[in-house]
Write a protein that holds these residues in place. Structure first.
Motif, PDB file in Angstrom:
ATOM      1  N   MET A 193      -8.835  -2.318   6.072  1.00  0.00           N
ATOM      2  CA  MET A 193      -9.445  -1.145   5.425  1.00  0.00           C
ATOM      3  C   MET A 193      -8.467   0.011   5.259  1.00  0.00           C
ATOM      4  O   MET A 193      -8.381   0.599   4.183  1.00  0.00           O
ATOM      5  N   PRO A 194      -7.695   0.350   6.304  1.00  0.00           N
ATOM      6  CA  PRO A 194      -6.787   1.495   6.120  1.00  0.00           C
ATOM      7  C   PRO A 194      -5.514   1.179   5.340  1.00  0.00           C
ATOM      8  O   PRO A 194      -4.740   2.087   5.085  1.00  0.00           O
ATOM      9  N   LYS A 224      -6.228  -0.369  -1.011  1.00  0.00           N
ATOM     10  CA  LYS A 224      -6.887   0.612  -1.866  1.00  0.00           C
ATOM     11  C   LYS A 224      -8.400   0.371  -1.811  1.00  0.00           C
ATOM     12  O   LYS A 224      -9.190   1.299  -1.836  1.00  0.00           O
ATOM     13  N   HIS A 225      -8.772  -0.892  -1.727  1.00  0.00           N
ATOM     14  CA  HIS A 225     -10.163  -1.257  -1.555  1.00  0.00           C
ATOM     15  C   HIS A 225     -10.189  -2.697  -1.056  1.00  0.00           C
ATOM     16  O   HIS A 225      -9.210  -3.425  -1.239  1.00  0.00           O
ATOM     17  N   ASN A 226     -11.277  -3.114  -0.431  1.00  0.00           N
ATOM     18  CA  ASN A 226     -11.370  -4.519  -0.063  1.00  0.00           C
ATOM     19  C   ASN A 226     -12.810  -4.997  -0.080  1.00  0.00           C
ATOM     20  O   ASN A 226     -13.735  -4.199  -0.115  1.00  0.00           O
ATOM     21  N   TYR A 227     -12.938  -6.305  -0.119  1.00  0.00           N
ATOM     22  CA  TYR A 227     -14.255  -6.925  -0.273  1.00  0.00           C
ATOM     23  C   TYR A 227     -14.440  -8.032   0.748  1.00  0.00           C
ATOM     24  O   TYR A 227     -13.507  -8.787   1.027  1.00  0.00           O
ATOM     25  N   TYR A 254       0.827  -1.209   0.000  1.00  0.00           N
ATOM     26  CA  TYR A 254       0.000   0.000   0.000  1.00  0.00           C
ATOM     27  C   TYR A 254       0.863   1.261   0.000  1.00  0.00           C
ATOM     28  O   TYR A 254       0.630   2.195  -0.767  1.00  0.00           O
ATOM     29  N   HIS A 267     -11.360  -7.888   6.854  1.00  0.00           N
ATOM     30  CA  HIS A 267     -11.942  -6.811   6.050  1.00  0.00           C
ATOM     31  C   HIS A 267     -11.802  -5.484   6.797  1.00  0.00           C
ATOM     32  O   HIS A 267     -11.354  -4.483   6.247  1.00  0.00           O
TER      33      HIS A 267
END
Lengths: 557, 167
Positions: free
Chosen positions: A120-121, A124-127, A87, A116
């Motif tokens: 998060m921080p 870039k994105h998560n699912y 990241y 999840h």
């Protein structure tokens, strides 16, 4: 009908994934069962952190998305440092984690962790996927988000019942992705390009300050064209090394805390600073108020949030570096007026070169320089973090982009060995050499197991000084030589390597270095060279934390 | 340093609020108030956030919010003609033979509704901008506020313009 696990692997293959790094466990059993007879190559690491770093090293060396896989709970948590590393350096990685079945989510089930939420921080994105039929869309989005705009890691958390859930055989995989909330800007705004071109045309002392974004964007040709058209010197960040050939006359090497004196002086004296895919990190700028005090600033970055974050900017240009540079070049007249400026820089270069002492002792910088001569810009150099990293950055002559892999933003010790493994899979047939310290190497030394198992041809060069060297250096300089918990007892690295079935040798004399490195390079398969270097060598020049970058110590002023 | 009212249009997905609030805490931005609800389009929500900071900080807040994949649009309404509203529910002591009449009178002046009555309390509902609710609250303190609930602020642009139609 087919299972979610099958859809997942099919999705990865459709994305062009060839290799994944992973470690099995309870809730990913359905995925591993599909992997067992899939064309996907799975590399079994010895610790999930290494899987994340290997995927990251693979991505950096190849420019493609790296993929890692871990089970729920501890497996997922062990990925965290690797995800954060990717990241901070904007590296495209897709991390897959198993999760307890959706029916148990939130119940503190065995090996449950809220990965999840945890990531998060640092993604870039998560699912968190809750239905198997969502997988084709999620996989397509994850790869798209990871690899476009400002790249970065994306995590997909896969509850076990999603992997075992059944979907129709004819389920469709999307061929393109369109997200309303994610529309990266590619081309620079024409008005800003115009303004930038005006400043560039007028500047007498321009300086290009080039970061990792230039390499991520694949803009090395445009960068070279811009620099040569303007006659503008180029300094790169740690992440930008290789964006311009190390021995190009306009290259000033790295700037910042351990940058060259002439690069740092050039920053202080330039009248126009062009930041290209760089983010004014504190290790680059030192005291920000005194960074490029005489310059107007053009900042080119694909991430609008980086522009104006740390330093106010005169001309902001949001866009992909390669496109923006191409737009700029077409508007610049040929012919430069930077002769006097370059002459001035050459004077600094002559007075404050990066040197190493020639006193017959085994200096770590000499090892790096010798390796640089032997490889002559070919292959991939990976580093750990600390003094080894800075010496590699300073003294290795990088000639191509993606020939240098290092944890810049997060500064993750233990990154190098697994990242080097990833680089080997990304660039088969090329030399991959890890420059390590004895401290960092021991943070993921278990990966010797992976290297031995797959005969991954990593050459490990340990700059072994028996210290956590960079911390020791700070203690020497700023804490009155009080070496609190930084001395490491001797380790027989070659012995450890041999125990795993990897060859190696120890070097204790300066005169043995070249031959040992030759042996390692020529060796078919992995090899460890344990070089016992001068124990209390420092990395110079050095800008003390919080000082202006022209206030260096150890640059022979 | 001043208050900014941000209108944030988001995809209504699990975790989106957590992403937004996590971003504020992680980057050291202060939220003064926050209101979330669904909006005119199915599948999307609108978050109205009031932040306190200088222009540079708020610019950074907006840019960071825009980076979230689930955030569709961020608009700073601060310098725009707009209507802002908050809602408060206030349970205040009011004895039938004593202060009740006075409390009801104050409520009327503030165009607030009495929505419940107890043997020794009345509960008022009031909407308005922050100043109005602050004023009512101050006036009711001497009577004894038992409980006070305030929503976050929501805001809408005046006239035909909508936050969504703007580029």
């Amino acid at each position: 009908m087919k299972t979610g696990a099958k859809v997942l692997i099919e999705g990865l293959l459709r994305q062009g994934t060839k290799t994944i790094f992973g470690y099995p466990g309870g809730v990913v059993l359905p995925i591993y069962d599909v992997l067992y007879d899939s064309p996907l190559q799975h590399i079994l690491v010895r610790h999930e952190q290494a899987a994340a770093h290997a995927a990251d090293g693979y991505a950096r060396a190849s420019g493609r998305v790296g993929v890692c896989l871990a089970t729920s709970g501890p497996g997922a948590c062990n990925l965290v440092t690797g995800i954060a590393t990717a990241y901070m350096d904007s590296i495209p990685v897709v991390a897959l984690t198993g999760q307890v079945p959706t029916s148990l989510l939130g119940n503190d089930a065995f090996q449950e962790s809220d990965i999840h939420g945890i990531t998060m921080p640092i993604t870039k994105h998560n699912y968190l996927v809750t239905r198997a039929e969502d997988l084709p869309q999620v996989i397509a989005e994850a790869f798209y988000i990871a690899s476009t705009g400002r790249p970065g890691p994306v995590l997909i958390d896969l509850p076990k019942d999603v992997s075992t859930g059944e979907v129709p055989d004819e389920i469709e995989f999307p061929t393109s992705v369109n997200l309303r909330g994610y529309q990266p800007t590619v081309k620079g705004h024409p008005r800003q390009i115009e303004r930038a071109a005006e400043l560039l045309t007028k500047a007498e002392r321009p300086l290009l300050y080039v970061g990792g974004g230039t390499i991520l964007s694949g803009a090395e040709q445009e960068l070279l064209a811009l620099a040569e058209r303007l006659g503008a010197p180029v300094t790169t960040t740690l992440m930008g090394l290789g964006a311009i050939c190390g021995d190009h006359p306009l290259n000033l090497g790295m700037l910042g805390m351990h940058g060259t004196a002439y690069a740092n002086y050039a920053v202080t004296e330039c009248d126009l600073l062009v930041a290209i895919g760089a983010r004014f990190d504190d290790r680059v700028t030192g005291r920000i108020e005194t960074f490029a005090p005489n310059a107007q600033v053009i900042h080119i970055d694909v991430d609008p949030a980086e522009i104006g974050k740390n330093k106010s900017v005169d001309v902001p240009i949001v866009g992909d570096v390669r496109h923006v540079l191409a737009q700029l070049i077409s508007r610049l007249p040929a012919g430069s007026k930077t002769g006097p400026w370059l002459a001035r820089i050459d004077q600094w270069r002559a007075i404050h070169p990066l040197t190493i002492r020639d006193d017959g002792l085994l200096h770590p910088q000499y090892v790096v320089r010798t390796l640089s001569e032997l490889l002559d810009g070919e292959g991939v150099i990976v580093s750990e973090v600390g003094q080894n990293q800075m010496w590699a950055a300073q003294h290795f002559c990088f000639k191509k982009p993606r020939s240098w892999i290092t944890s810049g933003g997060l500064g993750t010790m233990g990154y190098g060995l697994p990242a080097a493994m990833g680089a080997c899979f990304a660039r088969p047939g090329e030399q991959v050499v890890l420059i390590a310290g004895d401290g960092s190497l021991q943070m993921n030394i278990q990966e010797f197991g992976t290297i031995a198992q797959y005969r991954i041809p990593v050459k490990v060069v340990v700059l072994n000084n028996g210290f956590l060297g960079m911390v020791r250096q700070w203690q020497e300089l700023f804490y009155e030589h009080r070496y609190a918990y930084t001395e490491l007892p001797p380790v027989n690295f070659v012995g450890i390597a041999r125990a795993y079935g990897i060859d190696g040798m120890v070097v204790e004399e300066c005169g043995e270095v070249r031959e040992a490195l030759r042996t390692a390079i020529a060796h078919d398969g992995p090899f460890v060279v344990d070089v016992h270097v001068e124990r209390e060598e420092n990395v110079f020049p050095m800008v003390p934390a919080g000082a202006a970058i022209n206030e260096m110590i150890g640059s022979r002023l | 340093m001043k208050q900014h009212t941000l209108s944030v249009l988001v995809e209504n997905r699990a975790g989106v609020l957590s992403r937004v609030t996590g971003l504020f805490s992680r980057r050291g931005f202060n939220i003064e108030s926050l209101a979330v609800g669904t909006c005119e389009e199915e599948g999307t929500s609108r978050i109205t956030i009031v932040v306190f900071g200088d222009d540079r900080e708020v610019e950074q807040v907006i840019k960071q919010l825009n980076k979230l994949i689930d955030v569709i649009k961020v608009s700073d309404l601060t310098e725009r003609a707009r209507v802002e509203r908050e809602l408060a529910l206030i349970k205040v002591s009011a004895d039938p033979g004593g202060t009740r009449a006075e409390v009801m009178q104050i409520a009327t002046i503030f165009r607030s509704q009495v929505i419940d009555v107890g043997s020794k309390t009345v509960t008022l509902e009031v909407t308005g901008d922050s100043d109005k609710i602050d004023a009512l609250q101050r006036l009711l303190v001497p009577y004894g506020i038992r409980e006070l609930y305030r929503t976050g602020r929501i805001a809408v642009l005046r006239g035909q313009k909508t936050v969504k139609s703007e580029k």
